[in-house]
Motif scaffolding. Structure first.
Motif, PDB file in Angstrom:
ATOM      1  N   PHE A 162      52.313  34.324  25.202  1.00 19.99           N
ATOM      2  CA  PHE A 162      51.500  33.643  24.196  1.00 19.99           C
ATOM      3  C   PHE A 162      52.234  32.449  23.594  1.00 19.99           C
ATOM      4  O   PHE A 162      51.830  31.924  22.565  1.00 19.99           O
ATOM      5  N   VAL A 163      53.308  32.010  24.228  1.00 20.34           N
ATOM      6  CA  VAL A 163      54.097  30.872  23.744  1.00 20.34           C
ATOM      7  C   VAL A 163      53.742  29.638  24.576  1.00 20.34           C
ATOM      8  O   VAL A 163      53.865  29.650  25.803  1.00 20.34           O
ATOM      9  N   ILE A 164      53.296  28.598  23.891  1.00 18.27           N
ATOM     10  CA  ILE A 164      52.948  27.336  24.538  1.00 18.27           C
ATOM     11  C   ILE A 164      53.983  26.302  24.130  1.00 18.27           C
ATOM     12  O   ILE A 164      54.260  26.130  22.942  1.00 18.27           O
ATOM     13  N   THR A 165      54.568  25.627  25.119  1.00 19.98           N
ATOM     14  CA  THR A 165      55.547  24.577  24.847  1.00 19.98           C
ATOM     15  C   THR A 165      54.993  23.253  25.352  1.00 19.98           C
ATOM     16  O   THR A 165      54.659  23.127  26.531  1.00 19.98           O
ATOM     17  N   ILE A 166      54.907  22.298  24.446  1.00 19.75           N
ATOM     18  CA  ILE A 166      54.452  20.950  24.791  1.00 19.75           C
ATOM     19  C   ILE A 166      55.677  20.055  24.836  1.00 19.75           C
ATOM     20  O   ILE A 166      56.465  20.021  23.895  1.00 19.75           O
ATOM     21  N   ASN A 175      43.418  37.249  23.745  1.00 17.30           N
ATOM     22  CA  ASN A 175      42.980  36.920  25.098  1.00 17.30           C
ATOM     23  C   ASN A 175      44.085  36.206  25.864  1.00 17.30           C
ATOM     24  O   ASN A 175      44.794  35.372  25.321  1.00 17.30           O
ATOM     25  N   GLU A 176      44.188  36.528  27.143  1.00 14.98           N
ATOM     26  CA  GLU A 176      45.158  35.874  28.021  1.00 14.98           C
ATOM     27  C   GLU A 176      44.661  34.463  28.336  1.00 14.98           C
ATOM     28  O   GLU A 176      43.458  34.201  28.330  1.00 14.98           O
ATOM     29  N   PHE A 177      45.583  33.567  28.639  1.00 15.82           N
ATOM     30  CA  PHE A 177      45.213  32.202  29.015  1.00 15.82           C
ATOM     31  C   PHE A 177      46.228  31.673  30.010  1.00 15.82           C
ATOM     32  O   PHE A 177      47.330  32.188  30.134  1.00 15.82           O
ATOM     33  N   THR A 178      45.827  30.638  30.729  1.00 14.70           N
ATOM     34  CA  THR A 178      46.671  30.037  31.754  1.00 14.70           C
ATOM     35  C   THR A 178      47.025  28.608  31.355  1.00 14.70           C
ATOM     36  O   THR A 178      46.527  28.085  30.365  1.00 14.70           O
ATOM     37  N   VAL A 179      47.867  27.986  32.164  1.00 18.14           N
ATOM     38  CA  VAL A 179      48.236  26.593  31.940  1.00 18.14           C
ATOM     39  C   VAL A 179      46.989  25.705  32.011  1.00 18.14           C
ATOM     40  O   VAL A 179      46.828  24.777  31.210  1.00 18.14           O
ATOM     41  N   LEU A 207      43.960  25.344  19.074  1.00 22.98           N
ATOM     42  CA  LEU A 207      44.257  26.115  20.285  1.00 22.98           C
ATOM     43  C   LEU A 207      43.927  27.589  20.091  1.00 22.98           C
ATOM     44  O   LEU A 207      43.422  28.243  21.014  1.00 22.98           O
ATOM     45  N   SER A 208      44.206  28.124  18.923  1.00 24.93           N
ATOM     46  CA  SER A 208      43.896  29.529  18.653  1.00 24.93           C
ATOM     47  C   SER A 208      42.400  29.791  18.781  1.00 24.93           C
ATOM     48  O   SER A 208      41.990  30.795  19.369  1.00 24.93           O
ATOM     49  N   LYS A 209      41.605  28.898  18.238  1.00 26.23           N
ATOM     50  CA  LYS A 209      40.153  29.064  18.317  1.00 26.23           C
ATOM     51  C   LYS A 209      39.650  28.851  19.736  1.00 26.23           C
ATOM     52  O   LYS A 209      38.838  29.618  20.248  1.00 26.23           O
ATOM     53  N   LYS A 210      40.137  27.797  20.381  1.00 31.53           N
ATOM     54  CA  LYS A 210      39.651  27.441  21.714  1.00 31.53           C
ATOM     55  C   LYS A 210      40.031  28.488  22.764  1.00 31.53           C
ATOM     56  O   LYS A 210      39.256  28.784  23.662  1.00 31.53           O
ATOM     57  N   LEU A 211      41.242  29.059  22.618  1.00 33.43           N
ATOM     58  CA  LEU A 211      41.725  30.039  23.593  1.00 33.43           C
ATOM     59  C   LEU A 211      41.454  31.473  23.148  1.00 33.43           C
ATOM     60  O   LEU A 211      41.839  32.414  23.840  1.00 33.43           O
ATOM     61  N   SER A 212      40.821  31.651  22.008  1.00 24.09           N
ATOM     62  CA  SER A 212      40.506  32.967  21.444  1.00 24.09           C
ATOM     63  C   SER A 212      41.732  33.867  21.396  1.00 24.09           C
ATOM     64  O   SER A 212      41.743  34.985  21.899  1.00 24.09           O
ATOM     65  N   ASN A 213      42.788  33.328  20.799  1.00 25.71           N
ATOM     66  CA  ASN A 213      44.024  34.089  20.693  1.00 25.71           C
ATOM     67  C   ASN A 213      44.719  33.697  19.397  1.00 25.71           C
ATOM     68  O   ASN A 213      45.159  32.564  19.238  1.00 25.71           O
ATOM     69  N   GLY A 214      44.802  34.646  18.467  1.00 23.24           N
ATOM     70  CA  GLY A 214      45.418  34.376  17.177  1.00 23.24           C
ATOM     71  C   GLY A 214      46.915  34.585  17.149  1.00 23.24           C
ATOM     72  O   GLY A 214      47.542  34.476  16.105  1.00 23.24           O
ATOM     73  N   PHE A 215      47.505  34.910  18.293  1.00 26.13           N
ATOM     74  CA  PHE A 215      48.930  35.208  18.344  1.00 26.13           C
ATOM     75  C   PHE A 215      49.715  34.155  19.116  1.00 26.13           C
ATOM     76  O   PHE A 215      50.808  34.405  19.607  1.00 26.13           O
ATOM     77  N   ILE A 216      49.151  32.960  19.197  1.00 29.86           N
ATOM     78  CA  ILE A 216      49.800  31.860  19.920  1.00 29.86           C
ATOM     79  C   ILE A 216      50.952  31.310  19.091  1.00 29.86           C
ATOM     80  O   ILE A 216      50.849  31.148  17.883  1.00 29.86           O
ATOM     81  N   THR A 217      52.043  31.010  19.776  1.00 31.48           N
ATOM     82  CA  THR A 217      53.156  30.278  19.177  1.00 31.48           C
ATOM     83  C   THR A 217      53.211  28.934  19.881  1.00 31.48           C
ATOM     84  O   THR A 217      53.223  28.871  21.109  1.00 31.48           O
ATOM     85  N   LEU A 218      53.240  27.865  19.093  1.00 34.51           N
ATOM     86  CA  LEU A 218      53.234  26.516  19.652  1.00 34.51           C
ATOM     87  C   LEU A 218      54.565  25.849  19.374  1.00 34.51           C
ATOM     88  O   LEU A 218      54.989  25.764  18.229  1.00 34.51           O
ATOM     89  N   ASN A 219      55.239  25.420  20.436  1.00 33.11           N
ATOM     90  CA  ASN A 219      56.514  24.706  20.320  1.00 33.11           C
ATOM     91  C   ASN A 219      56.353  23.307  20.899  1.00 33.11           C
ATOM     92  O   ASN A 219      55.548  23.091  21.802  1.00 33.11           O
TER      93      ASN A 219
END
Length: 149
Positions: free
Chosen positions: A66-70, A28-32, A92-104
């Motif tokens: 699908f890349v999130i940078t904190i 699923n797509e997600f926004t900031v 974040l994967s569960k909350k945003l319904s996206n198993g392909f998230i990369t977290l940096n």
């Protein structure tokens, strides 16, 4: 002995199947705004210390695909965030319904706009800066005979 090996193989395959079922397969797509809301939800449900909570909310997360940078303010907070990386990524994967998230996570660097940024430490520096923005403040200081400590 053959039965034991077969039992172990079946058990191991069952564990793999269960692990694959726990993984989120959606893209699923997600926004900031979605990421910020998910981080707020994580903070609300977790028992993390105040430093981590501040680190996760002090800067707006960056989202590219699908890349999130904190971004955090210093190396200490970076270490704290990296310690909880797997838990945060799973949440974040569960909350945003996206198993392909990369977290940096990285240390925040102020953007360079070509000007040397002067820090205002003393009351006099702050007052002079304020007068440069609004000259009427300097006139009021003179009119009332005020002094800056």
């Amino acid at each position: 002995m053959a039965e034991t090996k077969e039992d172990l193989r079946v058990q191991h395959e069952g564990e793999k199947t269960q692990a694959n079922e726990n993984k989120i397969k959606a893209r699923n797509e997600f926004t900031v705004a979605d990421v910020s809301a998910a981080l707020e939800a994580y903070i609300g449900t977790s028992q993390e210390d105040t430093a981590v909570k501040i680190a996760l909310t002090s800067h707006t997360p960056k989202v590219e695909g699908f890349v999130i940078t904190i971004e955090v303010d210093n190396d200490f907070l970076l270490t704290k965030v990296m310690d909880l990386h797997p838990y945060l990524l799973s949440f974040l994967s569960k909350k945003l319904s996206n198993g392909f998230i990369t977290l940096n996570a990285q240390v925040y660097v102020e953007p360079e706009d070509g000007q040397d940024k002067k820090r205002l430490f003393t009351a006099k520096d702050k007052f002079e800066h304020f007068v440069s923005i609004n000259p009427a403040v300097g006139e009021l200081k003179a009119l009332f005979g005020l002094e800056i400590e």
